[in-house]
Design an enzyme around this catalytic site. Sequence first.
Site, short mmCIF file in Angstrom:
data_model
loop_
_atom_site.label_atom_id
_atom_site.label_comp_id
_atom_site.label_asym_id
_atom_site.label_seq_id
_atom_site.Cartn_x
_atom_site.Cartn_y
_atom_site.Cartn_z
N LYS A 48 0.82 -1.22 0.00
CA LYS A 48 0.00 0.00 0.00
C LYS A 48 0.85 1.27 0.00
O LYS A 48 0.31 2.36 -0.27
CB LYS A 48 -0.94 0.01 1.20
CG LYS A 48 -1.91 -1.17 1.25
CD LYS A 48 -2.88 -1.17 0.11
CE LYS A 48 -3.97 -2.22 0.31
NZ LYS A 48 -4.96 -2.21 -0.76
N SER A 263 -2.99 -12.34 4.43
CA SER A 263 -3.50 -12.24 3.06
C SER A 263 -2.44 -12.68 2.05
O SER A 263 -2.75 -13.25 1.00
CB SER A 263 -3.98 -10.82 2.75
OG SER A 263 -2.93 -9.89 2.91
#
Length: 301
Positions: A48, A263
Amino acid sequence: MKKYLTIEDTIGATPLVRLQRIPGEFGERRGNVILAKLEGNNPAGSVKDRAASSMIRQAEARGDIKPGDTLIEATSGNTGIALAMTAAVRGYKMILIMPDNLSVERRASMTAYGAQLILTRADQGGMEYARDLALKMQAEGKGKVLDQFANDDNPLAHVQGTGPEIWEQTDGRVTHFVSAMGTTGTIMGVASYLHSKNPAVRIVGAQPAEGSQIPGIRKWPEEYQPKIYRPEKVDEFELISQAEAEHMARRLAAEEGIFGGISSAGALVAAMRVAARAENATIVFIVCDRGDRYLSTGVFN
């Protein structure tokens, strides 16, 4: 005078490494190689970082924001940490809204960068409620929402950075790209770039199986579907259970020395399923953050 890099300048150019043990019978014996893109090597610890820098820089370039302004974002963790870092570097105030059931390491990281953190009760609606609250605060004049879910500068970061890196690091040999699906910025941007180079590259999205809670992997209700998401760009979907993702996270650390988040492990579960039915494939999956962000959850105990 020599020009030195800032911390923001070190975002990207992350390593791509080969798994040696986990692929087992689905690896070299079938002519397959599974490669991990180590996005936890970014300065704030996740993929991110790319989107956060892109959204702030592009908004600045358009004149939408200027240093000293207040930015607001709903986040499940990694985007918030990345935005808090980028805001600190570029001189913004940052307000982050996050459900209270997410790991304490993520909360601490956000406030360490100077962000104001608003925790919402998970039983009020989780990320959906947090997104609604961010827009409500913007409407009340409390700041500018960058909105990673609808902001094209999010996938743009991966069209300009992650995608080209994967293509170059594999010498154009990549046959499958596998990513967890949350805001979908990573998978949308990388898919766009890889398909521009070779439309035959298969794009595989990891989504949570029914009843599973995996940080960073979401399947949104229709009314909250990210506006940046284009379903036609994803060729295959793999449903990942929480137990599978957590087990694979432990294996990834213990067998490959890659300490990735839950994840990331979910994406590897999907990559292994691809390898089980493919031959002579070069499969790249995203290790989107580091496992130390989840120590308090007990997953690695």
